[in-house]
Design a protein around this motif. Structure first.
Motif, PDB file in Angstrom:
ATOM      1  N   TYR A  28       0.825  -1.221   0.000  1.00 46.26           N
ATOM      2  CA  TYR A  28       0.000   0.000   0.000  1.00 46.26           C
ATOM      3  C   TYR A  28       0.858   1.269   0.000  1.00 46.26           C
ATOM      4  O   TYR A  28       2.021   1.238   0.406  1.00 46.26           O
ATOM      5  N   PHE A  84      -2.015  -8.542   2.655  1.00 48.81           N
ATOM      6  CA  PHE A  84      -3.419  -8.652   3.075  1.00 48.81           C
ATOM      7  C   PHE A  84      -3.661 -10.105   3.458  1.00 48.81           C
ATOM      8  O   PHE A  84      -3.534 -11.010   2.621  1.00 48.81           O
ATOM      9  N   TRP A 138      -8.201  -3.080   8.627  1.00 50.84           N
ATOM     10  CA  TRP A 138      -8.725  -1.920   7.906  1.00 50.84           C
ATOM     11  C   TRP A 138     -10.046  -1.551   8.566  1.00 50.84           C
ATOM     12  O   TRP A 138     -10.691  -2.416   9.181  1.00 50.84           O
ATOM     13  N   GLN A 141     -15.627  -2.414   5.809  1.00 53.79           N
ATOM     14  CA  GLN A 141     -15.695  -2.172   4.371  1.00 53.79           C
ATOM     15  C   GLN A 141     -17.057  -1.608   3.945  1.00 53.79           C
ATOM     16  O   GLN A 141     -18.105  -2.061   4.408  1.00 53.79           O
ATOM     17  N   ARG A 161     -14.687  -3.770  -8.694  1.00 50.79           N
ATOM     18  CA  ARG A 161     -13.282  -3.979  -8.287  1.00 50.79           C
ATOM     19  C   ARG A 161     -13.215  -4.960  -7.105  1.00 50.79           C
ATOM     20  O   ARG A 161     -13.980  -4.848  -6.144  1.00 50.79           O
ATOM     21  N   TYR A 163     -10.415  -7.381  -4.425  1.00 45.79           N
ATOM     22  CA  TYR A 163      -9.035  -7.469  -3.946  1.00 45.79           C
ATOM     23  C   TYR A 163      -8.671  -8.849  -3.400  1.00 45.79           C
ATOM     24  O   TYR A 163      -7.547  -9.068  -2.984  1.00 45.79           O
ATOM     25  N   ALA A 183      -4.864  -1.940  -4.733  1.00 48.53           N
ATOM     26  CA  ALA A 183      -5.331  -0.653  -4.192  1.00 48.53           C
ATOM     27  C   ALA A 183      -4.670   0.525  -4.903  1.00 48.53           C
ATOM     28  O   ALA A 183      -5.326   1.516  -5.220  1.00 48.53           O
ATOM     29  N   THR A 200     -14.570  -1.223  -0.254  1.00 51.16           N
ATOM     30  CA  THR A 200     -13.295  -1.091   0.456  1.00 51.16           C
ATOM     31  C   THR A 200     -13.524  -0.158   1.642  1.00 51.16           C
ATOM     32  O   THR A 200     -14.648   0.264   1.913  1.00 51.16           O
ATOM     33  N   SER A 201     -12.457   0.144   2.371  1.00 52.44           N
ATOM     34  CA  SER A 201     -12.591   0.992   3.560  1.00 52.44           C
ATOM     35  C   SER A 201     -12.709   2.467   3.175  1.00 52.44           C
ATOM     36  O   SER A 201     -12.318   2.858   2.066  1.00 52.44           O
ATOM     37  N   THR A 204      -9.127   3.605   2.145  1.00 53.55           N
ATOM     38  CA  THR A 204      -8.702   3.387   0.759  1.00 53.55           C
ATOM     39  C   THR A 204      -9.496   4.282  -0.180  1.00 53.55           C
ATOM     40  O   THR A 204      -8.967   4.746  -1.189  1.00 53.55           O
ATOM     41  N   PRO A 225     -11.308  -6.693   7.414  1.00 48.23           N
ATOM     42  CA  PRO A 225     -10.157  -7.522   7.044  1.00 48.23           C
ATOM     43  C   PRO A 225      -8.843  -6.929   7.557  1.00 48.23           C
ATOM     44  O   PRO A 225      -8.780  -5.750   7.871  1.00 48.23           O
TER      45      PRO A 225
END
Ligand code: PCA
Length: 319
Positions: A28, A84, A138, A141, A161, A163, A183, A200-201, A204, A225
């Protein structure tokens, strides 16, 4: 004077002989709170060892792509790295419990899940000569789209998207078309039309300036996660006892600090999304029901394929 110079040179040599440099790949970007936490970890280790162990962080997949980081630590291309955690679910589903929708949805749940998961995955990683140092979640989400989503059907046909494998499965069950994107490539993937929605979070979302390509965000908070930092056990074992202790102490501090940072980001970064023009709305009961149905299906599939280790994690968490 001459003696002094020789003495100083000898001391320099002694330091040089024992000082070690470690390269540390992470997936990241520098603006990610995980990366900032890891930089602090590296600073703490450097300070505690008087420069005896110097960890250089290589962010955003610049040294190894995300998919190769675990293998690079395993084969000692690098001594330490971050990735991750649930990306290892293809090795054993025990690694992926934190990415199963609606299993652990709050920090309290995540804390208990990590307590259940840690001993099991520590054993699994030890089989590969790896030792976990710390793991940080994180924020929960959320769902990013153009326009408001009121039910799962609204996601039908969207390029989505993903991951990891769990999110790919989730998107597929929602009738969307998943595309795996790192990411750091999110802005480009939206800009080129490769994807049009993501989960996502808020972190992000902010790190990838989501307001440039989506209008709406809803905190569905379906899973929390984690990233994990692992070290090669053989390399660690060769450190002297004081340096080992310095690494473990800094790791413990990094885990505690990381969980606090994460909780602060959950609030602060959701607010930042709104400040930058994204409409933040609460998910409707219909949407949550639909997503929960997907979660139930996924847990059924998970259960049919789960190893004894994976089952042990879930049982420990549920009891
Ligand atoms: N950010 C990372 C993993 C989970 C998260 O919140 C990502 O989107 O790839």
């Amino acid at each position: 004077m001459k003696h002094f110079i020789i003495g100083a040179a000898a001391l320099l040599c002694a330091t040089a002989a024992t000082a070690q440099s470690w390269d540390m790949p992470t997936p990241y970007s520098d603006s990610t709170f995980h990366t900032q936490n890891i930089s602090q970890f590296a600073d703490d280790v450097r300070a505690a060892t008087n420069g005896g162990l110097d960890i250089t962080v290589h962010s955003a997949g610049s040294l190894f792509p995300h998919s190769e980081i675990k293998g690079a630590v395993r084969n000692r291309s690098v001594p330490i790295g971050e990735f991750f955690l649930s990306r290892l679910s293809n090795e054993d589903l025990a690694f992926g419990v934190d990415s199963q929708p609606f299993v652990a949805t709050s920090y309290d749940d995540a804390t208990r899940l990590w307590a259940a998961q840690k001993p099991v995955i520590t054993e699994l990683l030890a089989e590969q000569g790896l030792m976990p140092l710390f793991s940080v979640p994180w924020p929960a989400q959320g769902l990013y789209t153009n326009g408001e989503v009121t039910n799962v059907e609204d996601l039908n046909g969207m390029r989505f998207r993903a991951y990891n494998a769990a999110l790919e499965e989730f998107a597929t069950l929602a009738g969307a078309a998943p595309v795996q994107i790192e990411a750091s490539n999110i802005p480009q993937a939206f800009a080129t039309g490769q994807v049009e929605a993501m989960i996502t979070s808020p972190s992000t979302g902010v790190n990838s300036t989501a307001w440039d390509f989506v209008t709406h965000y809803t905190p569905i908070n379906a899973w929390v996660p984690k990233n994990i930092v692992v070290v090669n056990k053989r390399v660690f074992d060769r450190l002297d006892a004081d340096t080992q202790a310095a690494v473990l102490t800094a790791a413990e501090a990094a885990e505690a600090r990381g969980w606090e940072l994460s909780a602060a980001e959950a609030e602060g970064m959701t607010a930042a999304l709104a400040e930058n023009g994204i409409t933040v709305y609460e998910p409707s009961a219909t949407l949550i029901d639909g997503l929960q149905d997907i979660g139930d299906k996924m847990l059924g599939t998970w259960d049919a394929a789960a190893s004894d280790s994976a089952r042990a994690v879930l049982n420990a968490y549920n009891n």
